[in-house]
Write a protein that holds these residues in place. Structure first.
Motif, PDB file in Angstrom:
ATOM      1  N   ILE A 132       0.851  -1.185   0.000  1.00 37.64           N
ATOM      2  CA  ILE A 132       0.000   0.000   0.000  1.00 37.64           C
ATOM      3  C   ILE A 132       0.883   1.230   0.000  1.00 37.64           C
ATOM      4  CG2 ILE A 132      -1.693   1.321   1.328  1.00 37.64           C
ATOM      5  CD1 ILE A 132      -2.701  -1.367   2.453  1.00 37.64           C
ATOM      6  N   GLU A 133       0.645   2.127  -0.937  1.00 35.10           N
ATOM      7  CA  GLU A 133       1.340   3.416  -0.945  1.00 35.10           C
ATOM      8  C   GLU A 133       0.501   4.424  -0.179  1.00 35.10           C
ATOM      9  OE1 GLU A 133       2.683   4.773  -4.838  1.00 35.10           O
ATOM     10  OE2 GLU A 133       2.324   2.750  -5.602  1.00 35.10           O
ATOM     11  N   GLY A 134       1.152   5.239   0.633  1.00 34.63           N
ATOM     12  CA  GLY A 134       0.422   6.239   1.382  1.00 34.63           C
ATOM     13  C   GLY A 134      -0.186   5.657   2.647  1.00 34.63           C
ATOM     14  N   PRO A 135      -1.165   6.355   3.232  1.00 32.50           N
ATOM     15  CA  PRO A 135      -1.761   5.901   4.501  1.00 32.50           C
ATOM     16  C   PRO A 135      -2.365   4.506   4.386  1.00 32.50           C
ATOM     17  CG  PRO A 135      -2.408   8.167   4.004  1.00 32.50           C
ATOM     18  CD  PRO A 135      -1.731   7.647   2.790  1.00 32.50           C
ATOM     19  N   LEU A 136      -2.267   3.737   5.470  1.00 42.06           N
ATOM     20  CA  LEU A 136      -2.767   2.355   5.466  1.00 42.06           C
ATOM     21  C   LEU A 136      -4.268   2.271   5.754  1.00 42.06           C
ATOM     22  CD1 LEU A 136       0.109   0.529   7.389  1.00 42.06           C
ATOM     23  CD2 LEU A 136      -0.152   0.906   4.924  1.00 42.06           C
ATOM     24  N   PHE A 137      -4.827   3.245   6.481  1.00 43.36           N
ATOM     25  CA  PHE A 137      -6.269   3.300   6.752  1.00 43.36           C
ATOM     26  C   PHE A 137      -6.823   2.042   7.433  1.00 43.36           C
ATOM     27  CE2 PHE A 137      -6.341   5.919   2.619  1.00 43.36           C
ATOM     28  CZ  PHE A 137      -6.063   7.099   3.287  1.00 43.36           C
ATOM     29  N   THR A 138      -6.065   1.399   8.287  1.00 44.07           N
ATOM     30  CA  THR A 138      -6.517   0.204   9.006  1.00 44.07           C
ATOM     31  C   THR A 138      -6.797  -0.971   8.071  1.00 44.07           C
ATOM     32  OG1 THR A 138      -7.631   1.757  10.516  1.00 44.07           O
ATOM     33  CG2 THR A 138      -7.969  -0.547  10.971  1.00 44.07           C
ATOM     34  N   CYS A 139      -6.381  -0.881   6.804  1.00 43.00           N
ATOM     35  CA  CYS A 139      -6.650  -1.979   5.860  1.00 43.00           C
ATOM     36  C   CYS A 139      -6.007  -3.300   6.285  1.00 43.00           C
ATOM     37  CB  CYS A 139      -6.208  -1.589   4.455  1.00 43.00           C
ATOM     38  SG  CYS A 139      -7.148  -0.223   3.760  1.00 43.00           S
ATOM     39  N   PRO A 140      -4.763  -3.322   6.783  1.00 46.60           N
ATOM     40  CA  PRO A 140      -4.206  -4.607   7.229  1.00 46.60           C
ATOM     41  C   PRO A 140      -5.033  -5.249   8.338  1.00 46.60           C
ATOM     42  CG  PRO A 140      -2.460  -2.985   6.964  1.00 46.60           C
ATOM     43  CD  PRO A 140      -3.749  -2.243   6.841  1.00 46.60           C
ATOM     44  N   GLU A 141      -5.499  -4.437   9.291  1.00 49.62           N
ATOM     45  CA  GLU A 141      -6.296  -4.980  10.385  1.00 49.62           C
ATOM     46  C   GLU A 141      -7.637  -5.518   9.888  1.00 49.62           C
ATOM     47  OE1 GLU A 141      -3.286  -2.298  12.148  1.00 49.62           O
ATOM     48  OE2 GLU A 141      -4.660  -2.131  10.457  1.00 49.62           O
ATOM     49  N   ILE A 142      -8.264  -4.811   8.960  1.00 50.50           N
ATOM     50  CA  ILE A 142      -9.545  -5.283   8.406  1.00 50.50           C
ATOM     51  C   ILE A 142      -9.345  -6.627   7.714  1.00 50.50           C
ATOM     52  CG2 ILE A 142     -11.376  -4.805   6.728  1.00 50.50           C
ATOM     53  CD1 ILE A 142     -10.966  -1.827   7.324  1.00 50.50           C
ATOM     54  N   ALA A 143      -8.254  -6.759   6.953  1.00 47.03           N
ATOM     55  CA  ALA A 143      -7.980  -8.025   6.266  1.00 47.03           C
ATOM     56  C   ALA A 143      -7.776  -9.157   7.256  1.00 47.03           C
ATOM     57  CB  ALA A 143      -6.751  -7.873   5.367  1.00 47.03           C
ATOM     58  N   LEU A 144      -6.979  -8.918   8.304  1.00 48.81           N
ATOM     59  CA  LEU A 144      -6.675  -9.971   9.268  1.00 48.81           C
ATOM     60  C   LEU A 144      -7.863 -10.308  10.162  1.00 48.81           C
ATOM     61  CD1 LEU A 144      -3.118  -8.721  10.211  1.00 48.81           C
ATOM     62  CD2 LEU A 144      -3.629 -10.920   9.137  1.00 48.81           C
ATOM     63  N   ALA A 145      -8.799  -9.374  10.334  1.00 53.23           N
ATOM     64  CA  ALA A 145      -9.966  -9.617  11.181  1.00 53.23           C
ATOM     65  C   ALA A 145     -11.073 -10.361  10.458  1.00 53.23           C
ATOM     66  CB  ALA A 145     -10.507  -8.291  11.714  1.00 53.23           C
ATOM     67  N   SER A 146     -11.043 -10.386   9.123  1.00 51.53           N
ATOM     68  CA  SER A 146     -12.162 -10.904   8.337  1.00 51.53           C
ATOM     69  C   SER A 146     -11.999 -12.381   7.999  1.00 51.53           C
ATOM     70  CB  SER A 146     -12.301 -10.098   7.039  1.00 51.53           C
ATOM     71  OG  SER A 146     -12.558  -8.740   7.318  1.00 51.53           O
ATOM     72  N   ALA A 147     -13.137 -13.045   7.830  1.00 44.39           N
ATOM     73  CA  ALA A 147     -13.096 -14.455   7.428  1.00 44.39           C
ATOM     74  C   ALA A 147     -12.500 -14.599   6.033  1.00 44.39           C
ATOM     75  CB  ALA A 147     -14.503 -15.048   7.479  1.00 44.39           C
ATOM     76  N   HIS A 148     -12.897 -13.719   5.125  1.00 44.92           N
ATOM     77  CA  HIS A 148     -12.384 -13.732   3.755  1.00 44.92           C
ATOM     78  C   HIS A 148     -12.016 -12.310   3.353  1.00 44.92           C
ATOM     79  CE1 HIS A 148     -13.554 -17.896   3.104  1.00 44.92           C
ATOM     80  NE2 HIS A 148     -14.759 -17.610   3.543  1.00 44.92           N
ATOM     81  N   THR A 149     -11.041 -12.182   2.457  1.00 43.71           N
ATOM     82  CA  THR A 149     -10.626 -10.874   1.959  1.00 43.71           C
ATOM     83  C   THR A 149     -10.502 -10.917   0.445  1.00 43.71           C
ATOM     84  OG1 THR A 149      -9.427 -10.277   3.978  1.00 43.71           O
ATOM     85  CG2 THR A 149      -8.782  -9.147   1.959  1.00 43.71           C
ATOM     86  N   ILE A 150     -11.178  -9.980  -0.205  1.00 39.89           N
ATOM     87  CA  ILE A 150     -11.058  -9.786  -1.646  1.00 39.89           C
ATOM     88  C   ILE A 150     -10.238  -8.529  -1.874  1.00 39.89           C
ATOM     89  CG2 ILE A 150     -12.284  -9.326  -3.805  1.00 39.89           C
ATOM     90  CD1 ILE A 150     -14.702 -10.794  -2.587  1.00 39.89           C
ATOM     91  N   VAL A 151      -9.125  -8.670  -2.585  1.00 37.70           N
ATOM     92  CA  VAL A 151      -8.251  -7.539  -2.892  1.00 37.70           C
ATOM     93  C   VAL A 151      -8.348  -7.222  -4.374  1.00 37.70           C
ATOM     94  CG1 VAL A 151      -5.819  -6.869  -3.162  1.00 37.70           C
ATOM     95  CG2 VAL A 151      -6.610  -7.861  -1.009  1.00 37.70           C
TER      96      VAL A 151
END
Length: 333
Positions: free
Chosen positions: A202-221
């Motif tokens: 991720i370029e620039g601010p992360l915006f809690t995106c890593p935490e959202i991915a790790l907290a979720s059952a599935h992640t679509i990127v």
């Protein structure tokens, strides 16, 4: 209600047993949404206001007509707005039952028109948090904790609008607030770069995106571009989301358009104004402009290419030049 999405026990059991092998996760967007997003799911919307919003993913969810969704985010703009607009137009085809969020608006265009419409007409449940509270909830989910302590809800009316609790600290005896973990069924995240296994930069601010991915059952990127795995791992400290948190990778340039994607394009003020004006007309009782907008840009195109193909090239060129600080276009060159 104690939990939306997965409970901490359900999430822990699911994530412990989840396949974490390194395999090719490339999919088409329609395939990924069909595989992972179901009626009644809680969706974690990543990004922040108009930056790196998963617009292409939510357009596809609208096309596939999901129902009774819960949306969880700290601050969102376009992704939540598009989903809410689809419900406002035809809730028999697409619907949302609940929002858990801190802020919902479109930056210089103001607070969400669709938030106002849906809430004033009693069509959805709303749970209000601060930005830090929602980030902390995703952080608790990523850490496998059922809750996390926060001071920020204390001394404000936000306590009356959500499930946070005040407890006595077991170490100091002083009061402290605790907020519940958030475990979405599916995270929707747009990034600049990913490899075929799901490692993301991720370029620039992360915006809690890593935490959202790790907290979720599935992640679509969705990503602006796929990079070779060797290139990705050459600087492993720059990997913000690890492959084992990701289930589908979709290479999709302009996947956050008409929003902003740091390093690639600025938000398209012209197109967002068109959307916003159509929403305001709808809220005031005139449906045609919003019906026409959704037909032209979302429902009739089969995919993101079809959507982007409706946008004048001059607008796309302009927002790329602005993001890259190339002001020659402004001087007529």
């Amino acid at each position: 209600m104690l939990w939306s999405g997965l409970s901490p026990e359900e999430a822990r059991s699911f994530l412990v047993n989840k396949d974490k092998s390194k395999k090719d996760k490339r999919m088409g967007l329609s395939e990924a949404i069909n595989a992972f997003v179901q009626d009644g799911h809680t969706l974690g919307l990543a990004g922040f206001v108009n930056s790196r919003q998963p617009v292409a993913a939510v357009h596809e969810i609208i096309r596939q007509g999901r129902k009774n969704l819960t949306l969880a985010f700290h601050s969102a703009g376009l992704s939540a707005e598009y989903l809410a607009g689809a419900m406002a137009l035809d809730e028999n085809r697409f619907s949302i039952k609940r929002f858990e969020f801190a802020y919902w608006g479109i930056e210089l265009f103001g607070i969400s028109s669709m938030l106002r419409y849906l809430s004033e007409n009693g069509k959805v449940e709303l749970e209000d948090w601060s930005n830090f509270n929602m980030s902390a909830r995703f952080k608790a989910g990523a850490m496998g904790l059922p809750f996390i302590p926060c001071r920020s809800p204390m001394g404000s009316d936000v306590l009356r609008a959500n499930r946070s609790k005040i407890i006595d600290c077991p170490f100091t005896g002083s009061p402290v607030a605790v907020v519940p973990a958030c475990h979405p069924n599916v995270a929707l995240i747009h990034v600049q770069e990913a490899d075929i296994y799901g490692n993301c930069r991720i370029e620039g601010p992360l915006f809690t995106c890593p935490e959202i991915a790790l907290a979720s059952a599935h992640t679509i990127v969705t990503c602006e571009r796929l990079v070779e795995h060797d290139e990705m791992t050459r600087e492993p400290n720059l990997i913000n989301i690890p492959f084992f948190a990701v289930d589908a990778v979709v290479e999709l340039p302009f996947g956050a358009y008409p929003g902003h994607c740091h390093g690639h394009y600025y938000f398209d003020e012209v197109h967002i104004r068109e959307f916003r004006c159509a929403e305001e007309s709808f809220r005031k009782g005139e449906r045609k402009a919003l019906v026409d907008y959704y037909s032209r840009y979302i429902l009739e195109p089969h995919d993101t290419d079809g959507f982007i193909g409706q946008v004048p090239y001059s607008q796309l060129r302009y927002i790329r030049q602005i993001e890259k600080r190339d002001f020659s276009l402004l001087n007529g060159k």
